[in-house]
Scaffold this active site. Structure first.
Site, PDB file in Angstrom:
ATOM      1  N   ARG A 176      31.529  46.498  34.330  1.00 46.95           N
ATOM      2  CA  ARG A 176      31.570  45.201  35.022  1.00 46.95           C
ATOM      3  C   ARG A 176      30.520  44.211  34.518  1.00 46.95           C
ATOM      4  O   ARG A 176      29.869  43.519  35.304  1.00 46.95           O
ATOM      5  CB  ARG A 176      31.435  45.364  36.543  1.00 46.95           C
ATOM      6  CG  ARG A 176      32.524  46.180  37.180  1.00 46.95           C
ATOM      7  CD  ARG A 176      33.895  45.519  37.085  1.00 46.95           C
ATOM      8  NE  ARG A 176      34.880  46.452  37.600  1.00 46.95           N
ATOM      9  CZ  ARG A 176      35.521  47.346  36.846  1.00 46.95           C
ATOM     10  NH1 ARG A 176      35.343  47.381  35.536  1.00 46.95           N
ATOM     11  NH2 ARG A 176      36.376  48.175  37.375  1.00 46.95           N
ATOM     12  N   SER A 225      35.924  44.357  45.171  1.00 48.14           N
ATOM     13  CA  SER A 225      34.875  45.352  45.431  1.00 48.14           C
ATOM     14  C   SER A 225      33.514  44.674  45.445  1.00 48.14           C
ATOM     15  O   SER A 225      33.176  43.922  44.536  1.00 48.14           O
ATOM     16  CB  SER A 225      34.879  46.420  44.337  1.00 48.14           C
ATOM     17  OG  SER A 225      36.070  47.154  44.420  1.00 48.14           O
ATOM     18  N   GLU A 295      28.430  44.332  42.603  1.00 45.88           N
ATOM     19  CA  GLU A 295      29.352  43.837  41.580  1.00 45.88           C
ATOM     20  C   GLU A 295      29.535  42.332  41.777  1.00 45.88           C
ATOM     21  O   GLU A 295      29.569  41.573  40.816  1.00 45.88           O
ATOM     22  CB  GLU A 295      30.697  44.568  41.710  1.00 45.88           C
ATOM     23  CG  GLU A 295      31.737  44.069  40.735  1.00 45.88           C
ATOM     24  CD  GLU A 295      33.031  44.883  40.783  1.00 45.88           C
ATOM     25  OE1 GLU A 295      32.984  46.104  41.009  1.00 45.88           O
ATOM     26  OE2 GLU A 295      34.089  44.263  40.582  1.00 45.88           O
TER      27      GLU A 295
HETATM   28  C1  FAD Z   1      41.571  41.046  46.025  1.00 44.50           C
HETATM   29  C2  FAD Z   1      40.695  41.236  44.823  1.00 44.50           C
HETATM   30  C3  FAD Z   1      40.910  42.320  43.983  1.00 44.50           C
HETATM   31  C4  FAD Z   1      40.083  42.518  42.862  1.00 44.50           C
HETATM   32  N1  FAD Z   1      40.317  43.601  42.046  1.00 44.50           N
HETATM   33  C5  FAD Z   1      39.545  43.793  40.970  1.00 44.50           C
HETATM   34  C6  FAD Z   1      39.772  44.899  40.094  1.00 44.50           C
HETATM   35  O1  FAD Z   1      40.690  45.697  40.271  1.00 44.50           O
HETATM   36  N2  FAD Z   1      38.951  45.048  39.024  1.00 44.50           N
HETATM   37  C7  FAD Z   1      37.940  44.188  38.754  1.00 44.50           C
HETATM   38  O2  FAD Z   1      37.230  44.367  37.751  1.00 44.50           O
HETATM   39  N3  FAD Z   1      37.703  43.126  39.568  1.00 44.50           N
HETATM   40  C8  FAD Z   1      38.460  42.914  40.653  1.00 44.50           C
HETATM   41  N4  FAD Z   1      38.221  41.845  41.476  1.00 44.50           N
HETATM   42  C9  FAD Z   1      37.065  40.959  41.192  1.00 44.50           C
HETATM   43  C10 FAD Z   1      37.381  39.742  40.316  1.00 44.50           C
HETATM   44  O3  FAD Z   1      38.743  39.371  40.432  1.00 44.50           O
HETATM   45  C11 FAD Z   1      37.043  39.981  38.855  1.00 44.50           C
HETATM   46  O4  FAD Z   1      35.665  40.231  38.676  1.00 44.50           O
HETATM   47  C12 FAD Z   1      37.453  38.792  37.975  1.00 44.50           C
HETATM   48  O5  FAD Z   1      37.370  39.165  36.626  1.00 44.50           O
HETATM   49  C13 FAD Z   1      36.601  37.557  38.214  1.00 44.50           C
HETATM   50  O6  FAD Z   1      37.215  36.464  37.551  1.00 44.50           O
HETATM   51  P1  FAD Z   1      37.036  34.961  38.050  1.00 44.50           P
HETATM   52  O7  FAD Z   1      37.734  34.084  37.073  1.00 44.50           O
HETATM   53  O8  FAD Z   1      37.429  34.816  39.456  1.00 44.50           O
HETATM   54  O9  FAD Z   1      35.471  34.793  37.894  1.00 44.50           O
HETATM   55  P2  FAD Z   1      34.400  34.131  38.926  1.00 44.50           P
HETATM   56  O10 FAD Z   1      34.359  34.947  40.171  1.00 44.50           O
HETATM   57  O11 FAD Z   1      34.715  32.684  39.058  1.00 44.50           O
HETATM   58  O12 FAD Z   1      33.085  34.339  38.115  1.00 44.50           O
HETATM   59  C14 FAD Z   1      32.523  35.631  37.922  1.00 44.50           C
HETATM   60  C15 FAD Z   1      31.352  35.534  36.943  1.00 44.50           C
HETATM   61  O13 FAD Z   1      31.859  35.233  35.650  1.00 44.50           O
HETATM   62  C16 FAD Z   1      31.254  34.042  35.149  1.00 44.50           C
HETATM   63  N5  FAD Z   1      32.276  33.333  34.361  1.00 44.50           N
HETATM   64  C17 FAD Z   1      33.537  32.989  34.750  1.00 44.50           C
HETATM   65  N6  FAD Z   1      34.173  32.358  33.746  1.00 44.50           N
HETATM   66  C18 FAD Z   1      33.304  32.292  32.716  1.00 44.50           C
HETATM   67  C19 FAD Z   1      33.360  31.749  31.395  1.00 44.50           C
HETATM   68  N7  FAD Z   1      34.448  31.119  30.932  1.00 44.50           N
HETATM   69  N8  FAD Z   1      32.262  31.854  30.609  1.00 44.50           N
HETATM   70  C20 FAD Z   1      31.151  32.478  31.060  1.00 44.50           C
HETATM   71  N9  FAD Z   1      31.019  33.009  32.282  1.00 44.50           N
HETATM   72  C21 FAD Z   1      32.095  32.913  33.100  1.00 44.50           C
HETATM   73  C22 FAD Z   1      30.831  33.266  36.387  1.00 44.50           C
HETATM   74  O14 FAD Z   1      29.790  32.356  36.105  1.00 44.50           O
HETATM   75  C23 FAD Z   1      30.374  34.404  37.277  1.00 44.50           C
HETATM   76  O15 FAD Z   1      29.084  34.832  36.947  1.00 44.50           O
HETATM   77  C24 FAD Z   1      39.031  41.615  42.592  1.00 44.50           C
HETATM   78  C25 FAD Z   1      38.831  40.508  43.428  1.00 44.50           C
HETATM   79  C26 FAD Z   1      39.644  40.321  44.541  1.00 44.50           C
HETATM   80  C27 FAD Z   1      39.420  39.126  45.416  1.00 44.50           C
END
Ligand code: FAD
Length: 302
Positions: A176, A225, A295
């Site tokens: 992660r 998570s 996480e």
């Molecule tokens: C219902 C649910 C289920 C989920 N299931 C999973 C799962 O099975 N596995 C899993 O790993 N995660 C899971 N997640 C967590 C989440 O979806 C992941 O971590 C996802 O990859 C985050 O993506 P995001 O675009 O929403 O990032 P954000 O939450 O918007 O950002 C997360 C981090 O990434 C950084 N970031 C985002 N975009 C960029 C970029 N372009 N350049 C540099 N930094 C950046 C942000 O600054 C921040 O620090 C789940 C979440 C929910 C709500």
């Protein structure tokens, strides 16, 4: 520097949309958090370059937002500029078995695209609700697979606007996480997939999706998570053993379906979510001697 100045500059700098005092609860899946001073949606790479250079020169703090599905934004909101790539940077293209996707693209769309093209490798990620950029920054994973497993390279923008491509062997992914300087922005990822049978690929996507629906409390806002799984086993198991399933602080609750999820019962404050996270950490440590590591990322003004 005056907050007002940031604002004026933001809307003069780009043609893409700029929102002021944008309520972050509307831009995050946990649905908590105060306003971002300015939320910018650069419409392409050139605009993004202008933004990062300007921010560097004027020392404006930047936060890159994906779909906010791994974020808890504090109640006081975020100072400086929050940048979203979700409106201008979401192109996708393929060349043989290699698919290239821009960071603002919904990860789900990338999986759907590969299914349509009969390419296998991304099925486990179906249902992770973030962007390609967020998925790479977090090295998102599910069912034993991590996004880095199918990655060829990542293209990044440095704070001076320089664009560099880094192959996977030169990137430090972890469980992660991806170790890049906090001010670097992920612009796109290239993924090496394999030709497969469309029906079989679709079948796998469906079964992962059903497993997800069975296990996760998807009917309430959450950030997925909350804690990483420690080496001793799934975080949810230890939280459950500490007797915390269903435990509430205000409108934030440890899910009684999946103990590693904190759900927002409606109108929760970020402060309640954060206090609940701290409570869980303390209890699990006292009960099991296990230090849970977060996480989710807590961001914004303390
Ligand atoms: C219902 C649910 C289920 C989920 N299931 C999973 C799962 O099975 N596995 C899993 O790993 N995660 C899971 N997640 C967590 C989440 O979806 C992941 O971590 C996802 O990859 C985050 O993506 P995001 O675009 O929403 O990032 P954000 O939450 O918007 O950002 C997360 C981090 O990434 C950084 N970031 C985002 N975009 C960029 C970029 N372009 N350049 C540099 N930094 C950046 C942000 O600054 C921040 O620090 C789940 C979440 C929910 C709500």
């Amino acid at each position: 520097m005056m907050q007002r100045d940031y604002r004026k500059w933001a809307s003069r700098l780009i043609k893409g949309k700029v929102l002021f005092d944008a309520p972050m609860r509307q831009f995050t899946s946990m649905r908590v958090g105060g306003p971002a001073d300015s939320l910018l949606f650069p419409k392409d790479m050139d605009e993004l370059k202008k933004v990062v250079r300007y921010a560097k020169r004027k020392k404006i703090p930047l936060l890159i937002l994906g779909r906010g599905t791994n974020l808890v934004v504090r109640d006081k909101g975020v100072r400086g500029w929050v940048i979203s790539l979700a409106q201008g940077m979401k192109k996708i293209q393929m060349d043989g078995e290699v698919v290239e996707a821009e960071a603002g693209l919904f990860l789900q769309r990338l999986v759907q695209f590969s299914v349509r093209k009969g390419l296998t490798g991304l099925e486990p990620f179906f249902g992770i609700p973030g962007t390609v950029g967020g998925g790479l920054a977090m090295n998102a994973g599910a069912w034993g697979a991590e996004l880095k497993d199918v990655l060829l390279s990542v293209t990044l923008m440095k704070p001076d606007g320089e664009i560099v491509e880094r192959f996977r062997s030169r990137l430090r992914f972890s469980y992660r996480g991806l170790a890049i300087p906090s001010s670097w922005i992920i612009l796109k990822g290239r993924f090496r997939l394999k030709k497969g049978k469309k029906e079989e690929i679709l079948g796998r996507v469906k079964s992962y999706s059903e497993m997800r629906k069975r296990r996760q409390p998807l009917d309430y806002p959450s950030a997925g998570s909350i804690f990483k799984n420690p080496k001793e086993g799934p975080a949810g198991k230890w939280i459950e053993e500490a007797g915390l399933k269903g435990f509430r602080i205000g409108r934030a609750m440890v899910s009684d379906r999946h103990a590693n999820f904190i759900i927002n019962l409606g109108k929760a404050k970020a402060e309640e979510v954060i206090r609940l996270m701290e409570f869980v950490e303390k209890r699990v440590y006292e009960n099991e001697g296990i230090s849970l590591e977060r996480e989710v990322k807590v961001v914004g003004e303390p």
